[in-house]
Design a protein around this motif. Structure first.
Motif, PDB file in Angstrom:
ATOM      1  N   ASP A 131       0.848  -1.189   0.000  1.00 12.27           N
ATOM      2  CA  ASP A 131       0.000   0.000   0.000  1.00 12.27           C
ATOM      3  C   ASP A 131       0.886   1.242   0.000  1.00 12.27           C
ATOM      4  O   ASP A 131       2.121   1.155   0.094  1.00 12.27           O
ATOM      5  CB  ASP A 131      -0.912  -0.015   1.234  1.00 12.27           C
ATOM      6  CG  ASP A 131      -2.264   0.632   0.970  1.00 12.27           C
ATOM      7  OD1 ASP A 131      -2.303   1.643   0.235  1.00 12.27           O
ATOM      8  OD2 ASP A 131      -3.272   0.138   1.506  1.00 12.27           O
ATOM      9  N   ASN A 132       0.264   2.416  -0.072  1.00 12.36           N
ATOM     10  CA  ASN A 132       1.012   3.676   0.008  1.00 12.36           C
ATOM     11  C   ASN A 132       0.887   4.299   1.393  1.00 12.36           C
ATOM     12  O   ASN A 132       1.156   5.485   1.577  1.00 12.36           O
ATOM     13  CB  ASN A 132       0.531   4.661  -1.067  1.00 12.36           C
ATOM     14  CG  ASN A 132      -0.959   4.967  -0.940  1.00 12.36           C
ATOM     15  OD1 ASN A 132      -1.621   4.532   0.002  1.00 12.36           O
ATOM     16  ND2 ASN A 132      -1.477   5.717  -1.905  1.00 12.36           N
ATOM     17  N   LYS A 133       0.477   3.466   2.349  1.00 11.33           N
ATOM     18  CA  LYS A 133       0.333   3.912   3.743  1.00 11.33           C
ATOM     19  C   LYS A 133       0.604   2.723   4.662  1.00 11.33           C
ATOM     20  O   LYS A 133       0.739   1.581   4.203  1.00 11.33           O
ATOM     21  CB  LYS A 133      -1.086   4.430   3.992  1.00 11.33           C
ATOM     22  CG  LYS A 133      -2.186   3.417   3.712  1.00 11.33           C
ATOM     23  CD  LYS A 133      -3.558   4.007   3.938  1.00 11.33           C
ATOM     24  CE  LYS A 133      -4.686   3.005   3.667  1.00 11.33           C
ATOM     25  NZ  LYS A 133      -4.780   2.650   2.246  1.00 11.33           N
ATOM     26  N   VAL A 275       5.164   1.157   4.947  1.00 10.32           N
ATOM     27  CA  VAL A 275       5.144   1.026   3.482  1.00 10.32           C
ATOM     28  C   VAL A 275       6.400   0.294   2.999  1.00 10.32           C
ATOM     29  O   VAL A 275       7.513   0.574   3.453  1.00 10.32           O
ATOM     30  CB  VAL A 275       5.048   2.415   2.829  1.00 10.32           C
ATOM     31  CG1 VAL A 275       5.089   2.290   1.300  1.00 10.32           C
ATOM     32  CG2 VAL A 275       3.776   3.122   3.273  1.00 10.32           C
ATOM     33  N   ASN A 276       6.197  -0.652   2.086  1.00 15.94           N
ATOM     34  CA  ASN A 276       7.284  -1.434   1.473  1.00 15.94           C
ATOM     35  C   ASN A 276       8.024  -2.332   2.462  1.00 15.94           C
ATOM     36  O   ASN A 276       9.097  -2.845   2.141  1.00 15.94           O
ATOM     37  CB  ASN A 276       8.299  -0.517   0.769  1.00 15.94           C
ATOM     38  CG  ASN A 276       7.683   0.227  -0.398  1.00 15.94           C
ATOM     39  OD1 ASN A 276       6.835  -0.306  -1.105  1.00 15.94           O
ATOM     40  ND2 ASN A 276       8.090   1.472  -0.603  1.00 15.94           N
TER      41      ASN A 276
END
Length: 288
Positions: A131-133, A275-276
Motif C-alpha cells: 500500500d502507500n500507507k 510502506v514497502n
C-alpha cells in the motif's frame, strides 16, 4: 525415505493432511462425524488473518468507515494462488483484491509456506505492505490435531515452569474481565494442562506471558508432537465437546475485549507495518 508428508489446498492455503510414519496427525475436518452424523468442525488448520478471534459486533472502524469481518478474518475462506509445490515445500499467496478491500481497506500480500525438514514442519507467514500507507493486521495459526478426547489420557506440557502465565477469559467470543471461571485451575504443577472432556467447557484456553517457547502434546507417557511457537505472544488451546481433536494455536493477537471501542487501530497488540516493509513469523511442529 520421506517419513513426513503433507497435503495442502489453495482454498485458504490450508493443510489437509499431515502424515508421519503412516499416521495421520491432522484432524480431518468434514470427514469426521459424531454419533448423529454431524460434522464436529469442518476446518483443519485455518490461517487467521487479518484478525484473530472475533470483532465486537463483527464490525470494526478503519478511518471513517465500518467494516464487517467474521471470526478469524477472511483469509481462511479465500482461494490463494500457488507459488510453489514440491515434496518438501508448499507456498501460496493471497493478494489484495476487490473482495478483500470491501472487508479490509489495506493493500497486502500474504504468503504462506509449509516446509518439511526431517520430522519437522515449519509454517511461515509473511505479510508484505504494498500500500502507500501503513497497514495494520493480526495473524495466527489454528492447526487441529487428532486425539480421542473421550479418554483422559492426553496432556499439554510446557518446557518451562509457568509461574506468571495469564489466562484470558472469553465471554460470547470476546475477551472478558469476568473471572468467574479461572482457566488456571486446569494447569497442574505450573507446567501441565490435562486434557479432559470438560477442559473446553468455557471455550478456548488462551494464555499470555508464557516463558515457554515450546509445548508438547503427550498421550499417556508418549510424546506425540512438539510445537515451537517462539515469537508469538499468545498460545490458545481449543476443542469442541467430545470432539476427537485439539487445536494448539500460536497467535500474535486476540479477539476484541468486551469494552472495545471498535477502532481497528486501537486493538490490543495490533501489528503495524510500514510502506514497502514485510512482517514474518513462523511456528514449527516436530512429530515423534
Amino acid at each position: 525415505m520421506v517419513n513426513l508428508e503433507i497435503v495442502t489446498t489453495p482454498n485458504g492455503a490450508e493443510l489437509k493432511s499431515i502424515t508421519y510414519k503412516g499416521r495421520e496427525y491432522l484432524h480431518q475436518g468434514e470427514n469426521v462425524l459424531d454419533e448423529d452424523g454431524n460434522v464436529y468442525w469442518k476446518r483443519r488448520a485455518p490461517i487467521l488473518f487479518p484478525i484473530v478471534g472475533a470483532l465486537k459486533n463483527n464490525t470494526t472502524k478503519i478511518g471513517e468507515k465500518d467494516f464487517y469481518m467474521s471470526q478469524h478474518g477472511f483469509a481462511r475462506d479465500m482461494k490463494f494462488d500457488i507459488v510453489k509445490i514440491s515434496e518438501r515445500e508448499h507456498t501460496y499467496v493471497l493478494k489484495y483484491n476487490e473482495e478483500t478491500l470491501k472487508m479490509y481497506p489495506y493493500k497486502f500480500e500474504l504468503y504462506v509456506t509449509y516446509t518439511i525438514r526431517n520430522n519437522s514442519l515449519t509454517v511461515t507467514y509473511k505479510v508484505n505492505n504494498v500500500d502507500n500507507k501503513e497497514i495494520y493486521f493480526a495473524i495466527g495459526g489454528h492447526p487441529a490435531f487428532s486425539i480421542n478426547l473421550k479418554e483422559n489420557r492426553y496432556k499439554v506440557e510446557f518446557d518451562d515452569i509457568e509461574e506468571d502465565v495469564r489466562f484470558l477469559q472469553l465471554e460470547n467470543g470476546l475477551v472478558s474481565y469476568n473471572n468467574d471461571y479461572v482457566n488456571s485451575s486446569c494447569m497442574t504443577d505450573k507446567k501441565i494442562i490435562n486434557i479432559k472432556k470438560d477442559t473446553f467447557a468455557h471455550d478456548a484456553i488462551i494464555m499470555s506471558d508464557l516463558k515457554s517457547k515450546r509445548v508438547r502434546l503427550i498421550e499417556n507417557d508418549k510424546e506425540l508432537l512438539e510445537m515451537d511457537f517462539s515469537g508469538f505472544k499468545y498460545l490458545a488451546l481449543w476443542s469442541k465437546k467430545n470432539a476427537p481433536f485439539i487445536c494448539i494455536e500460536p497467535w500474535y493477537n486476540t479477539a476484541d475485549y468486551t469494552d472495545s471501542n471498535g477502532m481497528f487501530l486501537d486493538k490490543k497488540d495490533i501489528i503495524k507495518l510500514e510502506v514497502n516493509k514485510s512482517f514474518k513469523c513462523e511456528y514449527t511442529i516436530t512429530f515423534k
